[in-house]
Design an enzyme around this catalytic site. Structure first.
Site, short mmCIF file in Angstrom:
data_model
loop_
_atom_site.label_atom_id
_atom_site.label_comp_id
_atom_site.label_asym_id
_atom_site.label_seq_id
_atom_site.Cartn_x
_atom_site.Cartn_y
_atom_site.Cartn_z
N LYS A 10 0.80 -1.22 0.00
CA LYS A 10 0.00 0.00 0.00
C LYS A 10 0.83 1.27 0.00
CE LYS A 10 -4.15 -1.88 1.99
NZ LYS A 10 -5.22 -1.76 2.98
N ARG A 11 1.89 1.26 0.75
CA ARG A 11 2.67 2.50 0.82
C ARG A 11 3.43 2.80 -0.46
NH1 ARG A 11 7.41 2.58 4.99
NH2 ARG A 11 7.61 4.52 3.85
#
Length: 465
Positions: free
Chosen positions: A240-241
């Site tokens: 996600k990051r």
RNA sequence: GGCCCGUUCGUCUAGCGGUUAGGACUCCGGCCUCUCACGCCGGCAACAGGGGUUCGAGUCCCCUACGGGUCACCA
């Protein structure tokens, strides 16, 4: 006729990896005047499928993709799957297996201890006796025990595996009667008339199992295209990051959908040296045979560059509309085109665009200290004061940047000034910092009265200090 | 570990037996210039390693290394 599909499991949002395979599938179908279907793989139940489907459709709407027909939910087709399970049972192509989980675990442990591949040993394959009491059976499909399974992948080429290496009689129905993934995927793809399956290459090793199902049921095989993964900038699995967040998050971060799409289509696919693709060109040029064989890393700078490119080339209306999502309303501003043109060359995202717009439209709340220290000298305030007065008495109508340029040059000529002497102090007085678009543009956007007001306020502020 | 897939500048990629290995992003110079950008010009930078095949290999074959995927009553 080509029919493709996008078949995500309901995770709650669509991320860029999914969007890319959806885009590829969409493009390939539409290019061939075929159909593009959406199916939610929710045999597992637990998660909220409707919500997930809505999230996907929202993302599709944003980027401009659309699917044909109603969304297919696997959770609503259990009766259908049951019929096929029964059919295979009747034809003796599948059978009940009464092995308990404990027995299965023990078997696997043994096999691993012997460094063998964990696999079901087929003990109930031809079982005719009385079933053990107290065990809800699963249904297993009879998979070939020898020979090879070969299929042609449209991206990777010919894939060939030996049955004994990868297959066993895998479960097609759990003890509670619900069907499993590899079984329903094959059924749905066949029943929905999918001709071209384009999906992530994490499914490559599932394909032989699915082929077993196709063959047991007598279905024709579709073409398979296994698209390599998207990696993070360090070459690891995308998280996600790194960018694997909700596609809608990109909208919030100020990306234009055409930039995202252009970025994604180019990630793993190419058409010679071309970098910029309009949606129309994507439709004309996309062909899954040109998809790369290897995984590609997510490159945030390139996305930013593409976004800047699309911002530069967007229409005024478009940009003004987009700006509204970031609390900037300039639809009624009489110099909106000048403002937009001044900022479109400078903004990489709509978030930046909005910030820069506000920095001009809103009166400065403070004046940058470093800028003041560097550019405001002994006579700066006097020059500004005279400049304001000069504008005030100017007989010429001041509207466009060229109008301001003209009077400003007259002013500089009169007092024997250089642009360098005037520009930065003026800029600071108008926007509070030493960075902005051309002062002539800013002057024009603000208009004579506002300009004079801001100059006076600045002088006032400096005198107080 | 078994099986499968992959490996060209830092990154995205072109190449499809003969190229000074091309383009794009990033970065670094220069020009433009009222600042910041944009734009333009230029630069740095790659065929994972080793064997073959061939007159000739980034391109074909094999091996090694590395990376990834997958081996569930998840999808």
């Amino acid at each position: 006729m080509i029919t493709t599909r996008f078949a995500p499991s309901p995770t709650g949002y669509l991320h860029i990896g999914g969007l890319r395979t959806a885009l590829y599938s969409y493009l390939w179908a539409r290019k061939n005047s075929g159909r593009f279907l959406l199916r939610i793989e929710d045999t597992d139940l637990k998660r909220n499928s409707k919500e997930a489907a809505e999230a996907i459709e929202e993302a599709f709407r944003w980027v401009g993709l659309s699917h044909d027909d109603e969304i297919v939910y696997q959770s609503e087709r259990f009766d259908l799957y049951k019929k096929y399970i029964q059919k295979l049972l009747d034809e003796k192509k599948a059978y009940y297996c009464y092995m308990s989980r404990e027995e299965l675990d023990a078997l696997r442990a043994e096999q691993q201890a012997r460094k063998e591949r964990p696999r079901y040993d087929g003990r109930y394959r031809d079982f005719e006796g009385t079933p053990p009491a107290g065990v809800e059976p699963v249904v297993r499909i009879k998979a070939p025990t020898e020979g090879t399974i070969t299929f042609t992948d449209g991206i990777k080429g010919e894939i060939s595996v030996r049955a004994e290496d990868v297959l066993d009689d895998f479960i097609i129905a759990r003890a509670d009667g619900t069907p499993t993934y590899n079984f329903v995927v094959a059924i749905d793809d066949a029943l929905m008339g999918i001709t071209d399956v384009i999906r992530g290459d994490d499914h490559l090793s599932n394909t032989p199992k699915q082929i077993v199902v196709y063959e047991a049921l007598g279905f024709d095989l579709p073409k398979f295209y296994h698209v390599p993964m998207i990696l993070n900038p360090n070459g690891k699995k995308l998280s996600k990051r790194d960018g694997a967040m909700d596609v809608m998050e990109y909208k919030r971060m100020g990306y234009l959908p055409e930039a995202l799409l252009n970025f994604l289509i180019r990630l793993g696919w190419s058409h010679g040296d071309q970098e910029i693709f309009s949606f129309q060109e994507m439709l004309e040029l996309f062909d899954p045979k040109d998809i790369n064989k290897s995984a590609s890393a997510y490159n945030a700078e390139k996305l930013l560059w593409l976004n800047a490119h699309y911002i530069k080339n967007a229409t005024y209306e478009r940009l003004i509309t987009e700006l509204q999502d970031f609390d900037v309303n300039i639809a009624d501003h009489d110099k909106k085109e000048i403002l937009v043109d001044a900022l479109r060359e400078r903004a990489k995202t709509m978030v930046e665009f909005a910030q820069m717009a506000k920095a001009i439209i809103d009166r400065p709340q403070a004046y940058d200290e470093k800028a003041v220290k560097k550019f405001i000298g002994e006579d700066s305030l006097e020059i500004l004061k005279r400049y304001a007065a000069f504008l005030q008495i100017s007989e010429k109508a001041l509207h466009l940047p060229v109008d301001f340029e003209e009077v400003t040059k007259q002013f500089m000529a009169k007092y024997d000034l250089k642009m360098k002497n005037l520009a930065q102090p003026l800029r600071i007085s108008l926007v509070g910092t030493s960075v902005s678009p051309s002062v002539y543009d800013v002057l024009s956007i603000l208009g004579k009265d506002e300009v004079i007001y801001r100059i006076e306020k600045f002088i006032e502020h400096m005198k107080k200090a």
